[in-house]
Design an enzyme around this catalytic site. Structure first.
Site, short mmCIF file in Angstrom:
data_model
loop_
_atom_site.label_atom_id
_atom_site.label_comp_id
_atom_site.label_asym_id
_atom_site.label_seq_id
_atom_site.Cartn_x
_atom_site.Cartn_y
_atom_site.Cartn_z
N SER A 108 25.11 -24.22 -3.26
CA SER A 108 26.17 -23.41 -2.48
C SER A 108 26.95 -24.74 -3.68
O SER A 108 27.12 -24.59 -5.08
CB SER A 108 26.28 -23.87 -1.49
N ASP A 225 24.02 -12.19 0.69
CA ASP A 225 24.52 -13.23 0.81
C ASP A 225 25.65 -14.29 1.71
O ASP A 225 25.97 -14.25 2.60
CB ASP A 225 25.69 -14.55 -0.67
N HIS A 280 23.94 -16.05 3.02
CA HIS A 280 24.02 -17.58 2.61
C HIS A 280 23.08 -18.96 3.20
O HIS A 280 22.65 -19.48 2.27
CB HIS A 280 25.77 -17.82 2.67
#
Ligand SMILES: *[C@@H]1O[C@H](CO)[C@@H](O)[C@H](O)[C@H]1NC(C)=O
Ligand SMILES: *[C@@H]1O[C@H](CO)[C@@H](O)[C@H](O)[C@H]1NC(C)=O
Ligand SMILES: *[C@@H]1O[C@H](CO)[C@@H](O)[C@H](O)[C@H]1NC(C)=O
Ligand SMILES: *[C@@H]1O[C@H](CO)[C@@H](O)[C@H](O)[C@H]1NC(C)=O
Length: 299
Positions: A108, A225, A280
């Site tokens: 990320s 995600d 995610h």
């Protein structure tokens, strides 16, 4: 001193055992797997990477996995250039102790920190750079994360906070890329457009050269995600001014090869791995993702 007499005594007693131990140690040290350096994302820290660390050491026994314990949790909101300084020191320390090279796995927001590291560290020894669902071309979307940072704020007005001249800024502003305010983005954002070479600067050539020392770039992301918006940002795609996604190869920073992406592609050293069905916060704990997209590059 009992500690001092202990070693010679053991040696005298069983030199063979000691030799075996030394051989064993040598085998562990020179198993050939390069250390893996992990850089975490926003609102997380080393704890969230326990599962993937276990996947790595199970697949490649003896691998040293180092999750850098800096700017964890709320501290991950600190401006990214500040974080880059800290992560750089820690990463360089690990690299110096790994003469045969390292791998870098970044999740990320961490993916952007890692791009900065790879651009700025002149003699980095990273072989594979794995970018795990990272907003590489920026972020523009209302997500739960955004709502907790800018309560009651819609994506349409975040630019007013992020692109203002002064005042405290959170890390997200460093990659907030509002496609409806492109010139403000280029003017006010001093992180992503610098990394991308969208805003020319004097280190561009040098950073490009440093970045190209990696042997492989692995981009991982997917449509479910839920946080990275558009999700294609994990593969350097992004919105145009009509919020249609323009893929990596049609991005200006790719075509102009401003930071080496096109060269990597031409070299055959760019691997893109799209995985559906992954939220995610699950990317780093999903064994299928690890086996499909990561395992083979961490040797
Ligand atoms: C580096 O590689 C060489 C040759 O393969 C090996 O002998 C040595 O033990 C390795 N060093 C480390 C620290 O892994
Ligand atoms: C790690 O895996 C276990 C078992 O699959 C799971 O319960 C746990 O939530 C995972 N940890 C993280 C940080 O995702
Ligand atoms: C790409 O190159 C063109 C032509 O030289 C230039 O006008 C443009 O600003 C460049 N864009 C980027 C992102 O480097
Ligand atoms: C794990 O990843 C696979 C794709 O690689 C996906 O189909 C599956 O839904 C994921 N599971 C979880 C719990 O994220």
């Amino acid at each position: 001193d009992p500690v001092q007499t202990k070693t010679p005594l053991t040696m005298r007693r069983s030199p063979l055992l000691l030799l075996l131990l030394q051989l064993l140690l040598l085998a562990v040290v020179s198993n050939g797997y390069k250390p893996v350096i992990i850089v975490h994302g926003i609102f997380d820290g080393p704890k969230q990477f326990e599962n993937i660390s276990a996947f790595i050491t199970k697949a490649h026994p003896g691998t040293s996995v180092k999750v850098i314990d800096l700017y964890d949790d709320l501290a991950s909101l600190k401006p990214l250039w500040k974080q880059v300084q800290g992560f750089r020191k820690a990463a360089e320390f690990i690299m110096r102790k790994a003469p045969n090279g390292t791998h870098l796995l970044c999740f990320s927001q961490g993916g952007l920190i890692c791009r900065a590291l790879l651009s700025m560290i002149p003699n980095h020894n990273v072989n594979t750079f794995v970018s795990l669902s990272s907003p590489l071309a920026g972020q523009y979307g209302d997500t739960d994360y955004m709502k907790s940072i800018f309560p009651g704020c819609m994506k349409k007005i975040v630019y007013k906070i992020c692109y203002r001249r002064s005042g405290p800024k959170v890390s997200i502003c460093d990659y907030w890329n509002d496609p409806h305010h492109r010139s403000l983005y280029l003017q006010s954002n001093n992180f992503l457009p610098i990394l991308n070479g969208e805003k020319p600067h004097k280190h561009m050539e040098e950073w490009r050269e440093n970045f190209l020392h990696i042997k492989k770039l692995v981009l991982i992301g997917g449509p479910d995600d839920g946080v990275i918006t558009p999700w294609q940002s994990s593969h350097f795609g992004f919105y145009d001014s009509n919020e249609n996604v323009v893929e990596m190869k049609n991005q200006e920073f790719f075509r102009n090869d401003t930071f080496g992406l096109k060269t990597l592609e031409a070299r055959g050293d760019l691997s893109v791995c799209v995985q559906s069905g992954v939220k995610h916060t699950h990317w780093h704990s999903n064994l299928t993702v690890f086996m499909n997209c990561i395992e083979k590059w961490l040797t």
